[in-house]
Design a protein around this motif. Structure first.
Motif, PDB file in Angstrom:
ATOM      1  N   ASN A 194       0.835  -1.199   0.000  1.00 22.64           N
ATOM      2  CA  ASN A 194       0.000   0.000   0.000  1.00 22.64           C
ATOM      3  C   ASN A 194       0.874   1.256   0.000  1.00 22.64           C
ATOM      4  OD1 ASN A 194      -1.795   2.058   0.514  1.00 22.64           O
ATOM      5  ND2 ASN A 194      -2.892   0.983   2.132  1.00 22.64           N
ATOM      6  N   ALA A 195       0.759   2.053  -1.051  1.00 22.46           N
ATOM      7  CA  ALA A 195       1.579   3.268  -1.180  1.00 22.46           C
ATOM      8  C   ALA A 195       0.752   4.526  -0.995  1.00 22.46           C
ATOM      9  CB  ALA A 195       2.254   3.287  -2.549  1.00 22.46           C
ATOM     10  N   LEU A 196      -0.424   4.401  -0.377  1.00 21.69           N
ATOM     11  CA  LEU A 196      -1.318   5.545  -0.264  1.00 21.69           C
ATOM     12  C   LEU A 196      -0.899   6.488   0.857  1.00 21.69           C
ATOM     13  CD1 LEU A 196      -3.861   7.065  -1.081  1.00 21.69           C
ATOM     14  CD2 LEU A 196      -5.162   5.602   0.480  1.00 21.69           C
ATOM     15  N   THR A 197      -0.463   7.663   0.482  1.00 15.57           N
ATOM     16  CA  THR A 197      -0.271   8.788   1.401  1.00 15.57           C
ATOM     17  C   THR A 197      -0.787  10.015   0.666  1.00 15.57           C
ATOM     18  OG1 THR A 197       1.932   9.397   0.578  1.00 15.57           O
ATOM     19  CG2 THR A 197       1.841   7.750   2.359  1.00 15.57           C
ATOM     20  N   VAL A 198      -1.101  11.054   1.403  1.00 15.21           N
ATOM     21  CA  VAL A 198      -1.590  12.276   0.767  1.00 15.21           C
ATOM     22  C   VAL A 198      -0.508  12.863  -0.138  1.00 15.21           C
ATOM     23  CG1 VAL A 198      -2.400  14.627   1.179  1.00 15.21           C
ATOM     24  CG2 VAL A 198      -3.252  12.760   2.595  1.00 15.21           C
ATOM     25  N   ARG A 199       0.747  12.765   0.270  1.00 19.28           N
ATOM     26  CA  ARG A 199       1.836  13.306  -0.563  1.00 19.28           C
ATOM     27  C   ARG A 199       1.917  12.556  -1.893  1.00 19.28           C
ATOM     28  NH1 ARG A 199       6.833  11.797  -1.582  1.00 19.28           N
ATOM     29  NH2 ARG A 199       6.809  10.137  -0.014  1.00 19.28           N
ATOM     30  N   ARG A 200       1.872  11.249  -1.837  1.00 14.50           N
ATOM     31  CA  ARG A 200       1.930  10.467  -3.080  1.00 14.50           C
ATOM     32  C   ARG A 200       0.680  10.670  -3.922  1.00 14.50           C
ATOM     33  NH1 ARG A 200       4.276   5.229   0.016  1.00 14.50           N
ATOM     34  NH2 ARG A 200       6.504   5.634  -0.286  1.00 14.50           N
ATOM     35  N   LEU A 201      -0.443  10.828  -3.262  1.00 10.25           N
ATOM     36  CA  LEU A 201      -1.685  11.062  -3.997  1.00 10.25           C
ATOM     37  C   LEU A 201      -1.615  12.388  -4.738  1.00 10.25           C
ATOM     38  CD1 LEU A 201      -4.471   9.907  -4.564  1.00 10.25           C
ATOM     39  CD2 LEU A 201      -5.302  11.028  -2.497  1.00 10.25           C
ATOM     40  N   GLY A 202      -1.066  13.418  -4.091  1.00  6.79           N
ATOM     41  CA  GLY A 202      -0.909  14.711  -4.760  1.00  6.79           C
ATOM     42  C   GLY A 202      -0.003  14.598  -5.966  1.00  6.79           C
ATOM     43  N   ALA A 203       1.100  13.835  -5.828  1.00  6.49           N
ATOM     44  CA  ALA A 203       2.018  13.647  -6.957  1.00  6.49           C
ATOM     45  C   ALA A 203       1.339  12.896  -8.090  1.00  6.49           C
ATOM     46  CB  ALA A 203       3.256  12.889  -6.475  1.00  6.49           C
ATOM     47  N   GLU A 204       0.530  11.886  -7.752  1.00  9.11           N
ATOM     48  CA  GLU A 204      -0.175  11.092  -8.759  1.00  9.11           C
ATOM     49  C   GLU A 204      -1.190  11.939  -9.512  1.00  9.11           C
ATOM     50  OE1 GLU A 204      -1.122   7.484 -10.797  1.00  9.11           O
ATOM     51  OE2 GLU A 204       0.543   7.969  -9.440  1.00  9.11           O
ATOM     52  N   LEU A 205      -1.839  12.835  -8.810  1.00  3.30           N
ATOM     53  CA  LEU A 205      -2.895  13.659  -9.416  1.00  3.30           C
ATOM     54  C   LEU A 205      -2.349  14.933 -10.055  1.00  3.30           C
ATOM     55  CD1 LEU A 205      -5.517  13.345  -6.541  1.00  3.30           C
ATOM     56  CD2 LEU A 205      -5.787  12.443  -8.865  1.00  3.30           C
ATOM     57  N   GLY A 206      -1.109  15.295  -9.710  1.00  2.00           N
ATOM     58  CA  GLY A 206      -0.546  16.536 -10.223  1.00  2.00           C
ATOM     59  C   GLY A 206      -1.138  17.748  -9.554  1.00  2.00           C
ATOM     60  N   CYS A 207      -1.333  17.659  -8.233  1.00  2.00           N
ATOM     61  CA  CYS A 207      -1.894  18.785  -7.496  1.00  2.00           C
ATOM     62  C   CYS A 207      -1.194  18.901  -6.141  1.00  2.00           C
ATOM     63  CB  CYS A 207      -3.409  18.611  -7.294  1.00  2.00           C
ATOM     64  SG  CYS A 207      -3.850  17.266  -6.187  1.00  2.00           S
ATOM     65  N   ASP A 208      -1.394  20.013  -5.483  1.00  2.00           N
ATOM     66  CA  ASP A 208      -0.845  20.166  -4.146  1.00  2.00           C
ATOM     67  C   ASP A 208      -1.549  19.164  -3.222  1.00  2.00           C
ATOM     68  OD1 ASP A 208      -0.819  21.288  -1.309  1.00  2.00           O
ATOM     69  OD2 ASP A 208       0.577  22.645  -2.336  1.00  2.00           O
ATOM     70  N   PRO A 209      -0.795  18.402  -2.431  1.00  3.07           N
ATOM     71  CA  PRO A 209      -1.426  17.390  -1.571  1.00  3.07           C
ATOM     72  C   PRO A 209      -2.533  17.940  -0.684  1.00  3.07           C
ATOM     73  CG  PRO A 209       0.946  17.103  -1.601  1.00  3.07           C
ATOM     74  CD  PRO A 209       0.670  18.379  -2.330  1.00  3.07           C
ATOM     75  N   SER A 210      -2.385  19.176  -0.230  1.00  2.72           N
ATOM     76  CA  SER A 210      -3.394  19.751   0.663  1.00  2.72           C
ATOM     77  C   SER A 210      -4.754  19.877  -0.013  1.00  2.72           C
ATOM     78  CB  SER A 210      -2.937  21.119   1.173  1.00  2.72           C
ATOM     79  OG  SER A 210      -2.831  22.048   0.100  1.00  2.72           O
ATOM     80  N   THR A 211      -4.751  19.887  -1.345  1.00  2.00           N
ATOM     81  CA  THR A 211      -6.020  20.016  -2.067  1.00  2.00           C
ATOM     82  C   THR A 211      -6.934  18.826  -1.797  1.00  2.00           C
ATOM     83  OG1 THR A 211      -4.829  21.177  -3.832  1.00  2.00           O
ATOM     84  CG2 THR A 211      -7.039  20.387  -4.348  1.00  2.00           C
ATOM     85  N   VAL A 212      -6.348  17.657  -1.529  1.00  2.00           N
ATOM     86  CA  VAL A 212      -7.145  16.457  -1.266  1.00  2.00           C
ATOM     87  C   VAL A 212      -8.081  16.692  -0.086  1.00  2.00           C
ATOM     88  CG1 VAL A 212      -7.031  14.032  -0.542  1.00  2.00           C
ATOM     89  CG2 VAL A 212      -5.387  14.932  -2.225  1.00  2.00           C
ATOM     90  N   TYR A 213      -7.617  17.494   0.894  1.00  2.79           N
ATOM     91  CA  TYR A 213      -8.421  17.726   2.083  1.00  2.79           C
ATOM     92  C   TYR A 213      -9.630  18.613   1.809  1.00  2.79           C
ATOM     93  CZ  TYR A 213      -4.528  15.621   4.589  1.00  2.79           C
ATOM     94  OH  TYR A 213      -3.561  14.759   5.026  1.00  2.79           O
TER      95      TYR A 213
END
Length: 238
Positions: free
Chosen positions: A42-61
């Motif tokens: 499992n590689a799910l972190t907000v930082r990795r998710l932001g990199a995967e989506l091409g957005c600032d990780p804080s945007t996920v929140y």
């Protein structure tokens, strides 16, 4: 157990990624699922998710309160997907069997999310649809409302528990699965009657222990439901 935490609509509107894609809950859930199932664990972190989506990780929140809420949304997506194409049959037993097999198969396809699906309540549209469908089958089978709810809980918890167990086995390494499948084969000749009288008696059948108990458990459960329906005098419904 609480469901997913809802984020106000005004915090979600039209946020774009660095690639120009419009960010959405569905897009985030899809990316999160890919990270959960990434090779190596499992590689799910907000930082990795932001990199995967091409957005600032804080945007996920702005879409999900935390990673736990996101995992519940992913689980809810999979619950909904498991029933795509499902149509209840007039035969309520056949319908429950098909329902169970679909859920079990879905959990095996996503073993790293098996524990979440087995132990958590998402409260999302996927789960609500599944519960509505399952209870509807039992109501049409002739069970009273309270009994339908009780039996559905028994049914789905049993299916998910066995699915989680089978998923854990599937997620073992090839070496671990091979070792596990050979245990009872190897034990046949190493069970002296004086120490293990009952195992010695059934030793030629012990290799069957290596398979999944889910098919047998499902049939036993459905047979018990049918016996309960007959005992209560419920008719077969429409």
């Amino acid at each position: 157990m609480s469901g997913t935490q809802r984020i106000p609509v005004e915090r979600k509107r039209r946020r774009t990624t660095r690639t120009g894609s419009v960010l959405s809950e569905d897009l985030i859930v899809s990316a999160a699922l890919e990270l959960v199932e990434a090779p190596g664990g499992n590689a799910l972190t907000v930082r990795r998710l932001g990199a995967e989506l091409g957005c600032d990780p804080s945007t996920v929140y702005r879409y999900f309160a935390d990673v736990d809420a996101l995992l519940l949304a992913v689980a809810d997506r999979l619950i909904g997907d498991s029933l795509d194409g499902f149509t209840a049959d007039e035969d309520w037993i056949a319908s429950l069997r098909d329902f169970a097999v679909r859920v079990h198969r879905s959990v095996l396809r996503h073993p790293r999310l098996a524990a979440v699906r087995a132990s958590r309540v998402t409260g999302g549209p996927g789960e609500c649809r599944a519960v509505d469908t399952g209870i509807g089958i039992l109501l049409r089978g002739g069970f009273a409302p309270a009994e339908s709810v009780r039996l559905y809980r028994t049914f789905i918890d049993t299916v998910l528990a066995h699915a989680a167990l089978d998923a854990a086995v599937r997620d073992l390494s090839d070496q671990q699965r091979h070792q596990q499948s050979r245990v009872w084969h190897s034990a046949q000749d190493a069970l002296p009657a004086e120490s293990y009288p009952n195992l010695h008696t059934v030793r030629e059948h012990l290799p069957e222990m290596a398979g999944s108990a889910f098919p047998d458990v499902l049939e036993l459960l459905l047979a018990q439901f049918e016996a309960s329906r007959r005992k209560s005098g419920a008719d077969t419904g429409p």
